[in-house]
Each structure stands twice: as C-alpha cells, then as structure tokens.
Design a protein around this motif. Structure first.
Motif, short mmCIF file in Angstrom:
data_model
loop_
_atom_site.label_atom_id
_atom_site.label_comp_id
_atom_site.label_asym_id
_atom_site.label_seq_id
_atom_site.Cartn_x
_atom_site.Cartn_y
_atom_site.Cartn_z
N THR A 11 0.86 -1.19 0.00
CA THR A 11 0.00 0.00 0.00
C THR A 11 0.89 1.24 0.00
O THR A 11 1.97 1.25 0.60
CB THR A 11 -0.96 0.03 1.21
OG1 THR A 11 -0.20 0.19 2.42
CG2 THR A 11 -1.81 -1.24 1.29
N GLY A 12 0.44 2.28 -0.70
CA GLY A 12 1.23 3.50 -0.78
C GLY A 12 2.53 3.29 -1.52
O GLY A 12 3.58 3.81 -1.14
N GLY A 13 2.46 2.58 -2.64
CA GLY A 13 3.67 2.29 -3.43
C GLY A 13 4.05 3.39 -4.39
O GLY A 13 5.08 3.30 -5.07
N SER A 14 3.24 4.45 -4.41
CA SER A 14 3.49 5.51 -5.40
C SER A 14 4.60 6.47 -5.01
O SER A 14 5.10 7.23 -5.85
CB SER A 14 2.20 6.33 -5.60
OG SER A 14 1.69 6.75 -4.35
N MET A 15 4.99 6.45 -3.73
CA MET A 15 5.93 7.47 -3.25
C MET A 15 6.91 6.86 -2.24
O MET A 15 6.63 5.81 -1.67
CB MET A 15 5.17 8.59 -2.51
CG MET A 15 4.13 9.33 -3.32
SD MET A 15 4.82 10.36 -4.61
CE MET A 15 5.48 11.69 -3.62
N GLY A 16 8.00 7.57 -2.02
CA GLY A 16 8.90 7.35 -0.90
C GLY A 16 9.25 5.91 -0.56
O GLY A 16 9.73 5.14 -1.41
N ILE A 17 9.00 5.55 0.67
CA ILE A 17 9.39 4.23 1.18
C ILE A 17 8.64 3.13 0.42
O ILE A 17 9.21 2.09 0.10
CB ILE A 17 9.12 4.16 2.71
CG1 ILE A 17 10.05 5.13 3.45
CG2 ILE A 17 9.30 2.74 3.23
CD1 ILE A 17 9.73 5.30 4.95
N GLY A 18 7.36 3.37 0.11
CA GLY A 18 6.54 2.36 -0.59
C GLY A 18 7.08 2.07 -1.98
O GLY A 18 7.05 0.92 -2.44
N THR A 19 7.58 3.09 -2.66
CA THR A 19 8.19 2.88 -3.98
C THR A 19 9.46 2.04 -3.83
O THR A 19 9.68 1.08 -4.58
CB THR A 19 8.52 4.23 -4.65
OG1 THR A 19 7.30 4.92 -4.89
CG2 THR A 19 9.26 4.04 -5.95
N ASN A 89 1.78 -3.14 4.72
CA ASN A 89 0.97 -1.97 5.06
C ASN A 89 1.91 -0.78 5.25
O ASN A 89 2.48 -0.58 6.33
CB ASN A 89 0.20 -2.24 6.36
CG ASN A 89 -1.07 -3.01 6.09
OD1 ASN A 89 -1.90 -2.60 5.27
ND2 ASN A 89 -1.22 -4.13 6.77
N ASN A 90 2.05 -0.01 4.19
CA ASN A 90 3.00 1.11 4.21
C ASN A 90 2.32 2.48 4.12
O ASN A 90 2.83 3.47 4.63
CB ASN A 90 3.98 0.95 3.04
CG ASN A 90 4.73 2.23 2.74
OD1 ASN A 90 5.67 2.59 3.44
ND2 ASN A 90 4.28 2.94 1.71
N ALA A 91 1.14 2.54 3.46
CA ALA A 91 0.50 3.85 3.25
C ALA A 91 0.33 4.57 4.58
O ALA A 91 -0.06 3.96 5.58
CB ALA A 91 -0.85 3.66 2.57
N LEU A 189 14.40 10.37 4.44
CA LEU A 189 14.13 11.50 3.53
C LEU A 189 13.15 11.12 2.43
O LEU A 189 13.50 10.45 1.47
CB LEU A 189 15.45 11.97 2.91
CG LEU A 189 16.13 13.10 3.66
CD1 LEU A 189 17.38 13.54 2.92
CD2 LEU A 189 15.20 14.29 3.90
N THR A 190 11.90 11.51 2.61
CA THR A 190 10.86 11.29 1.59
C THR A 190 10.00 12.55 1.54
O THR A 190 10.19 13.49 2.32
CB THR A 190 9.93 10.11 1.97
OG1 THR A 190 9.20 10.48 3.13
CG2 THR A 190 10.68 8.83 2.20
N ASP A 191 8.99 12.52 0.66
CA ASP A 191 8.08 13.66 0.52
C ASP A 191 7.37 14.01 1.83
O ASP A 191 6.97 15.14 2.04
CB ASP A 191 7.01 13.36 -0.54
CG ASP A 191 7.50 13.80 -1.90
OD1 ASP A 191 8.73 13.89 -2.07
OD2 ASP A 191 6.65 14.05 -2.77
N MET A 192 7.16 12.96 2.68
CA MET A 192 6.45 13.19 3.93
C MET A 192 7.10 14.32 4.73
O MET A 192 6.45 15.06 5.45
CB MET A 192 6.41 11.90 4.76
CG MET A 192 5.58 11.99 6.00
SD MET A 192 5.41 10.41 6.83
CE MET A 192 3.82 9.87 6.30
N PHE A 193 8.43 14.45 4.59
CA PHE A 193 9.15 15.44 5.40
C PHE A 193 9.80 16.53 4.57
O PHE A 193 10.60 17.30 5.09
CB PHE A 193 10.18 14.74 6.28
CG PHE A 193 9.53 13.86 7.30
CD1 PHE A 193 8.69 14.41 8.26
CD2 PHE A 193 9.69 12.49 7.29
CE1 PHE A 193 8.04 13.61 9.19
CE2 PHE A 193 9.06 11.68 8.21
CZ PHE A 193 8.23 12.24 9.16
N LYS A 194 9.42 16.61 3.28
CA LYS A 194 10.14 17.55 2.42
C LYS A 194 9.94 19.02 2.84
O LYS A 194 10.81 19.84 2.62
CB LYS A 194 9.78 17.34 0.94
CG LYS A 194 8.39 17.76 0.55
CD LYS A 194 8.21 17.60 -0.96
CE LYS A 194 6.92 18.18 -1.48
NZ LYS A 194 5.72 17.93 -0.71
#
Ligand SMILES: NC(=O)c1ccc[n+]([C@@H]2O[C@H](COP(=O)([O-])OP(=O)(O)OC[C@H]3O[C@@H](n4cnc5c(N)ncnc54)[C@H](OP(=O)(O)O)[C@@H]3O)[C@@H](O)[C@H]2O)c1
Length: 247
Positions: A11-19, A89-91, A189-194
């Motif tokens: 889940t949440g594979g579109s960004m950051g850690i999930g990708t 479960n990452n999202a 470092l991902t978008d979550m904290f950009k």
C-alpha cells in the motif's frame, strides 16, 4: 532474498518508502501489486519499472481508510495475479499539531489512514492467509510510535496502535504459518518530510549515531528480508531502522 513466485501487495507504493519497497521486492523476484491515492503518474511509473524487470505489476487507486475498498482490492488482485502471499501496510500520512490545538478532524484522519488502514488490509487478507496456511504481513510503523513525539499525538498513537495490532495478529495467525512483523523507521528522507525546516531535519540527523538521515532503501532491504522465508522464525517483532535515533 528469494521472493520468486510470490505476489506482494504494497500500500502507498506511489511514493517514498513504498516505492523503494515495491522496486526492491521486484528485484528480489516478486510480482507486485501496489496502491496509490493521489499520485497516479508516479504509481504508473513504478508499475512500468517493475514490468521492465520482467515481473508482473499493477497499480490500483484506493483509499486505505475505506474498509470495503480493501476487501475489493484483495479480490481484484487474486483475479489478476492468481494468488497473494505478502502484504506490506505502508501507506500513511501525518497531520501534526500540539494536542491542545488538535482538531477532531486531524485526529480522526490520521487514525483512519495509519491505524484503521492497516487493520483494513490485514482483515482483508487474514481469511486467505489462514486458509492457505502461509503469508507474510509487514506493517510500517515509526519510532515515534515507540517513544512519542512532540506535535504528533495522533500519529504516535496510530503507530503505537499498529505495534499492538502487529503483536496480536502475530499471536493469532502463528498456527497458520503466517509471520506478522513491524518495521519502525526513524526519519527517512521522503516527501512526507520535504517541507520540514532544515533545522528540524538536522536535529533528527544529529539524534542518530551516524549523523545522517535514512534512505528509503534502508527500509526496503529489511522489508524484503521479512517477506522472505529467511525470516521464518521471526514474528511479532518491531525492527527499528533509525540509525540509532532512538536507542
Ligand atoms: N519518512 C519517514 O521519515 C518515516 C518515518 C517513520 C515512518 N514512516 C512511515 O512510512 C510510511 C511511508 O512514508 P513515506 O515517508 O514514504 O510517505 P510519503 O512519501 O508521503 O508516501 C505516502 C504514501 O502513502 C500513500 N497514502 C497516503 N494516504 C493514503 C490513503 N488515505 N490511502 C491510500 N494511500 C495513501 C500515498 O499515496 P499518494 O501519494 O498516491 O496519495 C503515498 O504512496 C508511512 O506509513 C509513514 O508513516 C515514514
């Protein structure tokens, strides 16, 4: 890590850690179903990259906080891929604020996505994994679910709840040969904290013993290990990937 022959849902594979997890699992041989909510273009790019590795992949739009949507998605994946072996479960999201200013909406939204979303997908795969007497579930929590964090009462509660959920489901599903674990990253470092101010990122880096922030791949490697049979005797665990940020 040999994940050949396995189908993984991230889940949440579109960004950051999930990708990073999606690509790492494909590199290790898994076919990958991934989800996105807003970042369709990015999700399609991940799908294409995985197909380029010779693996099957499909990106699905879903809001993880919707119970029925999780059930439907798992059915769709079974139709498309034939089976499902691994759930990540990452999202997740955060919406910070000190507790005396936190709104009901802020609280509910983060709990719904980060905690209920994790339950929704566990609930959707549990009957299947129980019946097939095999399965791996990995929940991405956070060191802030272990230690608490100023301004994150909603997020820390959701992530702490995820750890309780992990331990309980590990107990319930062990006799069906299902491993259930959590991975607790420190600041990655991902978008979550950009949008965080530089001084806050520097402070988090200074908290680690390496004086650096983590990379999404640092999380992806341990997730692939936990999804493999090499981790067959590990369950109910919380594994920190935080460079010693919270020792
Ligand atoms: N980055 C860190 O420092 C850190 C530290 C500890 C724990 N974590 C945890 O690691 C996980 C991934 O974080 P990240 O930093 O990679 O975050 P991110 O870059 O913001 O990505 C979040 C992912 O979750 C998806 N998502 C968010 N809300 C959703 C919803 N309601 N339904 C479906 N998907 C939803 C997003 O999909 P769209 O973008 O397509 O909408 C995106 O793919 C989260 O659970 C987070 O709490 C992160």
């Amino acid at each position: 890590m040999d994940l050949e022959g396995n189908v993984a849902l991230i889940t949440g594979g579109s960004m950051g850690i999930g990708t990073a997890i999606s690509l790492n699992m494909a590199q290790n041989g898994a076919d990958v179903a991934l989800t996105y909510r807003r970042h369709e273009q990015e999700a399609m790019e991940v799908e294409e990259k995985i197909k380029g590795m010779g693996r099957k992949s499909k990106a699905y739009k879903v809001d993880v906080s919707e119970f029925e949507a999780a059930q439907k998605l798992v059915n769709d994946i079974i139709q498309e891929f034939g089976h499902l072996d691994i759930l990540i479960n990452n999202a997740g999201m955060n919406w910070d604020g000190v507790v005396w200013k936190m709104t009901e909406e802020q609280w509910d939204k983060v709990i719904d996505v980060d905690l209920k979303g994790t339950f929704n997908f566990i609930r959707a795969v549990a009957p299947l994994f129980r019946e097939q007497k095999a399965g791996k579930i990995i929940n991405i929590t956070s060191i802030n679910g272990l230690r608490g964090k100023f301004g994150q009462s909603n997020y820390s509660a959701a992530k702490a709840g995820t750890i309780g959920l992990t331990k309980t489901v590990a107990r319930e599903m062990g006799k069906y040969n299902v491993n259930v674990n959590s991975v607790a990253p420190g600041m990655i470092l991902t978008d979550m904290f950009k949008d965080l101010p530089e001084e806050i990122k520097q402070k988090a880096a200074d908290e680690t013993v390496f004086n650096r922030l983590g990379d999404p791949d640092d999380v992806a490697h341990i997730v692939s290990f936990l999804a493999s049979d090499k981790s067959r005797h590990i369950t109910g665990e919380v594994i920190k990937v935080d460079g010693g940020q919270y020792i």
